[in-house]
Scaffold this motif. Structure first.
Motif, short mmCIF file in Angstrom:
data_model
loop_
_atom_site.label_atom_id
_atom_site.label_comp_id
_atom_site.label_asym_id
_atom_site.label_seq_id
_atom_site.Cartn_x
_atom_site.Cartn_y
_atom_site.Cartn_z
N MET A 358 49.62 -6.91 19.45
CA MET A 358 50.89 -6.40 20.00
C MET A 358 50.60 -5.31 21.03
O MET A 358 51.24 -5.26 22.10
N ARG A 359 49.66 -4.46 20.71
CA ARG A 359 49.25 -3.40 21.65
C ARG A 359 48.70 -4.01 22.93
O ARG A 359 49.01 -3.56 24.05
N HIS A 360 47.88 -5.03 22.78
CA HIS A 360 47.30 -5.74 23.91
C HIS A 360 48.40 -6.32 24.81
O HIS A 360 48.32 -6.25 26.05
N ARG A 361 49.44 -6.86 24.20
CA ARG A 361 50.54 -7.45 24.97
C ARG A 361 51.35 -6.38 25.69
O ARG A 361 51.75 -6.56 26.85
N LEU A 362 51.61 -5.26 25.03
CA LEU A 362 52.34 -4.17 25.70
C LEU A 362 51.55 -3.62 26.88
O LEU A 362 52.14 -3.26 27.92
N GLU A 363 50.25 -3.54 26.73
CA GLU A 363 49.42 -3.10 27.85
C GLU A 363 49.57 -4.04 29.04
O GLU A 363 49.57 -3.61 30.20
N ASP A 364 49.75 -5.33 28.75
CA ASP A 364 49.95 -6.28 29.85
C ASP A 364 51.32 -6.11 30.48
O ASP A 364 51.49 -6.29 31.69
N GLN A 378 46.58 -4.31 43.40
CA GLN A 378 46.49 -5.75 43.12
C GLN A 378 45.98 -6.02 41.71
O GLN A 378 45.05 -6.80 41.47
N VAL A 379 46.61 -5.35 40.72
CA VAL A 379 46.27 -5.56 39.32
C VAL A 379 46.85 -6.88 38.87
O VAL A 379 48.02 -7.18 39.09
#
Length: 944
Positions: A358-364, A378-379
């Motif tokens: 979930m943390r990984h997805r929020l970072e995205d 250009q991330v």
């Protein structure tokens, strides 16, 4: 709201002595800092002025007064500046000490387990239960509840965010001093840390060096969420849940279910309000929404990270639900990139493994936002971002359900439940951004678009009936023609904003935008014009699913005349089948905004409050007649002259049966820092507001009790008499407008760097209609007239009693039994207590023509004295604010410190205006003068 204190709070003499010792302690620390940083001479000057004006407050002494005035006149510019800063900082410390003190007392009540303060959840639920409201009925009320403060950027907050951050630290340290376990060593350490913070305050400029941009204003608004509301909101929900379990323990124990819905919502105008603000464009509105989204995503990221350190259950020592196990396996397939560096991470800790993804997805999600904030970087997205808040919320609820199903109910009820409630409240958008524009802009835009498309060559020449017919037909057309050719920038901007709203509904959230507010609504066609423009912009139309309407339009009725016309305008709208159809598509709820500020500036306080009261009754009747749910949006300011007053009392003062579980109101200026600058106070304020909303919404489950019709007859006559007196002063008295512009610092207020919006609608137009209501109230408060909040009340009561000599008991009964009239008189007393006609006379002497100025002041003074006498007679008291001793003591504590500031401001205004004429160097004078405005605002807890 002028004060955080409700009428129900009391303060005994022992408590006040304790608070005074506390204030003196902080004052002593400030004195030490002044000596160390500015020298003994400055400190002695401050003390001489402080003690001298305290003596004058106790007993007038002409000789001492002359000595003090002479001393002020002899001060060099640097010393004057330091004296102003000393008093300003003193007020900030007093405000903080009072806030911390009252929070501490509330916590003592809570810990002692007895009856809590008036307006608390426990107090309110106890009252409702005693009146026969069952837990099932309470749940029905909660399910319909919406409590929505709307933050606005009106230029009345003179305190910088940097200063507020330091004061937050002072509050927290101050709270530590009340600990019963405090050792002598602890006390010394806290004293040292407090002094460090006061040193920081003394070294930090309290006046902004440059005027804030809209982006600055958005960030100022976000500050309150980051510093307090993200913690205060779940705390408020927990407080209500605990109160229900305590008060309704018998029904809960018997198995009656209940749940706490997300009834708290927030709105904002910051970055969306373009009425009179040329700096708010479609680009700034998009920037505001993106800043909001970034702020809430960062909070979710922090909270999910914290949960990873608390939900550490390991298998096989714990079990998870089948649904969670299946979801975890699916997530590992879809979002396994989270474990690229370590595939076995948390392999035996299922909740931590899920939270890590979930943390990984929020970072995205945050990575996607970088495309907006840093397009040059250009991330690239990893393709794992949450598509919307519902998907994130579903993950959180799955975690909770699994914990509950496997015996971890208590663990699920803490931080995880708080995060769920945050997500339900704030989504991925943080708050609903309202858009506001003035009605003539839409009329001009429609006229140009219709001419451009060949649909109508001269729309503005049409009558209201013709406009309604044409607009209805065009909105209902299956397809509208394309707009060809260039449009004027103003029209292009209106359409650009609506196209942006359509796009961000998809890119951010369908809840990102609240209502489209039309200021100066005079006719039903003004609403249909916005609907037609929204049709051209794609917010209204038809697709494969059928017709849709993705815009919520709120007409704003501001002037006394507009409030009186609310019934015919809304009737014409509700009887229009095209509008009714679109309203049904968007939820069948009509929001109507009421303007307190302009109606008061226009016709005076009595006419304003009574027309507002009647308008709500008319809307309520129309709502029932047409089967449309209505929500009132109250455009209230910080002061009584702009609809202010304690929130709890203000909600209870609404007409019976009109609240219907939902209320929306603006929060602006100094109110934001006073109410939401600290988590503890913010949770208290939310609770006070929601508890009042519950009381005012009893008509949802029981019959509403209305006040006697005779009260309305009395109020109608009082409002008419008050309006006559107010208009006679402001529109018919010779020299009055000159008096306002010369005796009040309205021009100088416009020089302050406290808001992006101009202080006048038309630059250089010295008229009552041009000056904004905010500046109008702000200026009268600075000069200690506080005129907008009370003028006309004394004459109205006096003349009514002359016509009804035997009826004084009727007015006294109204002041006891009618919440509306009771709140009016309470707020009037508060404003009268803040006025000072002796100081107002010093400002009157600034006028170029002294004789007509003194004539105007004489009229104002007579009304002031008459209003005090009449109000005290009605509330049967011998002095002002007997029913609110907490606030009365607070104001008395400040008055001797305000007096020298007002005298300094008068002196500087005189010098500044002469210097402007003589072409002298203005920079130093202007800087020092603006500091007095900030300091007086702090002392009165009252700007605009």
């Amino acid at each position: 709201m002028e004060s955080q204190f409700s009428r129900g709070e009391s303060l005994n003499l022992l408590e006040d002595a304790d608070l005074r010792r506390h204030v003196r302690f902080l004052g002593d620390l400030l004195g030490e800092v002044i000596v160390e940083r500015s020298g003994q001479a400055v400190f002695e000057t401050v003390e001489q002025l402080r003690k001298g004006f305290i003596r004058l407050r106790k007993q007038d002494d002409p000789l001492l007064r002359n000595q003090l005035m002479a001393q002020l006149g002899e001060l060099d510019p640097l010393t004057v500046r330091e004296v102003i800063r000393a008093f300003n900082l003193y007020f900030s410390l007093v405000n903080t000490a009072e806030e911390a003190f009252h929070h501490h007392n509330r916590m003592l009540q809570l810990r002692n387990g007895g009856n809590l303060w008036h307006g608390s959840y426990h107090d309110t639920l106890t009252q409702l239960k005693a009146e026969g409201v069952t837990l099932t009925q309470l749940q029905a009320m909660l399910d319909q509840l919406v409590y929505m403060p709307v933050f606005t950027a009106h230029p009345t907050e003179s305190k910088r965010r940097t200063v507020m951050e330091i004061l937050r630290r002072v509050f927290l340290l101050d709270e530590q001093l009340t600990s019963p376990d405090l050792t002598s060593y602890d006390e010394q350490q806290i004293r040292r840390q407090l002094k460090q913070q006061i040193q920081l305050l003394w070294a930090t400029d309290e006046v902004r060096a440059v005027k804030p941009t809209v982006r600055d204003e958005v960030k100022n608004g976000l500050y309150y969420f980051n510093v307090s509301l993200f913690d205060a909101v779940p705390r408020s929900y927990r407080n209500l849940e605990n109160a229900i379990r305590r008060v309704y323990a018998d029904e809960v124990d018997a198995g009656t279910p209940f749940h706490i819905p997300h009834y708290i919502q927030f709105g904002s105008w910051i970055g969306g309000d373009r009425d009179g603000n040329p700096y708010v464009t479609a680009q700034t509105t998009e920037m505001a929404v993106m800043l909001q989204k970034r702020a809430i995503l960062r909070r979710y990221l922090d909270d999910v990270t914290k949960l990873m350190f608390s939900l550490t259950q390991s298998q096989p020592l714990c079990a998870v639900s089948n649904e969670f196990a299946a979801d975890l396996a699916d997530s590992e397939q879809r979002f396994g990139s989270a474990f690229n560096t370590n595939a076995q991470r948390f392999i035996n800790e299922p909740y931590r493994r899920k939270l890590y993804m979930m943390r990984h997805r929020l970072e995205d999600n945050l990575r996607l936002l970088q495309h907006y904030f840093r397009p040059e970087q250009q991330v690239s997205s990893l393709g794992t971002a949450y598509e919307n808040e519902q998907a994130f919320l579903a993950d959180l609820k799955l975690l909770k359900q699994s914990l509950q199903a496997n015996g971890d109910t208590m663990i699920a009820a803490t931080d995880l439940t708080d995060l769920i409630r945050l997500t339900e409240t704030f989504g991925f958008y943080l708050y609903h951004l309202d858009v506001r524009q003035e009605s003539t802009r839409h009329t001009q835009a429609v006229a140009e678009v219709l001419a451009n498309t060949g649909l109508c060559r001269d729309y503005e020449a049409l009558s209201e009936a013709q406009r309604m017919t044409m607009l209805s037909e065009l909105i209902d057309q299956q397809q509208l023609p394309e707009i060809y050719g260039d449009l004027q920038p103003e029209t292009d901007e209106v359409l650009a904003v609506m196209r942006l709203m359509a796009r961000l509904r998809h890119d951010v959230s369908d809840k990102a935008f609240g209502h489209y507010v039309i200021s100066m609504t005079h006719a039903a066609s003004h609403i249909l014009e916005v609907m037609l423009l929204a049709r051209f912009a794609g917010l209204v139309g038809e697709n494969e699913q059928g017709q849709y309407c993705h815009i919520y339009i709120a007409p704003l009725f501001e002037t006394v005349v507009d409030l009186a016309h609310i019934e015919p305008v809304m009737t014409a709208l509700f009887e229009n089948p095209v509008y009714r159809n679109r309203l049904m598509l968007s939820g069948n709820r009509q929001e109507i905004m009421l303007g307190y500020s302009d109606s008061c500036k226009d016709g005076g306080i009595l006419a304003s409050v009574w027309h507002l009261y009647q308008a709500q009754q008319k809307v309520g009747e129309l709502s029932k007649k047409y089967g449309i749910a209505c929500r009132m949006f109250h455009g209230r300011g910080g002061t009584v002259g702009r609809g202010g007053g304690p929130t709890h009392d203000a909600i209870l003062a609404q007409p019976p049966g009109t609240v219907q579980g939902q209320i929306k109101f603006t929060e602006q200026g100094e109110v934001l820092s006073f109410k939401y600058g600290n988590t503890e106070t913010a949770a208290y304020e939310l609770g006070m507001g929601v508890s009042a909303l519950l009381k005012a919404s009893r008509s949802l489950v029981t019959q509403a009790k209305s006040e006697p019709a005779a009260y309305h007859d009395v109020m109608r006559e009082l409002a008419s008499l008050g309006e006559q007196q107010y208009r006679q002063l402001t529109e018919q008295t010779p020299y009055f407008l000159d008096y306002f512009y010369e005796a009040c610092p309205i021009t100088e207020i416009g020089l302050m760097n406290i808001g992006s919006r101009p202080s006048h609608r038309k630059a250089g137009d010295r008229s009552k209609s041009s000056v904004r209501a905010i500046g109008w109230v702000f200026a009268w408060a600075q000069s200690r007239h506080t005129l907008p909040a009370w003028y006309g009340i004394g004459t109205a009561i006096s003349q009514w009693l002359q016509a009804h000599p035997e009826a004084q008991q009727t007015l006294q009964q109204m002041s006891r039994d009618w919440p509306f009239f009771k709140a009016l008189l309470s707020n009037t007393q508060m404003s009268l207590a803040k006025a000072d006609m002796g100081i107002a006379q010093q400002y009157a002497m600034l006028c170029e023509q002294s004789l007509p100025a003194l004539d105007v002041l004489s009229i104002i003074r007579n009304e002031y004295e008459q209003t005090i006498n009449q109000v005290l007679s009605l509330v049967e008291a011998d002095k002002l604010m007997v029913e609110n001793p907490v606030l009365a003591l607070s104001l008395r504590r400040r008055s001797p410190y305000l007096d020298p500031l007002n005298h300094i401001q008068v002196m500087l205004l005189r010098r500044y205006r002469l210097a402007e004429t003589d072409g002298q160097d203005m920079a130093v004078l202007r800087d020092t003068l603006l500091r007095t405005i900030s300091a007086i605002s702090q002392g009165m807890r009252n700007t605009g």
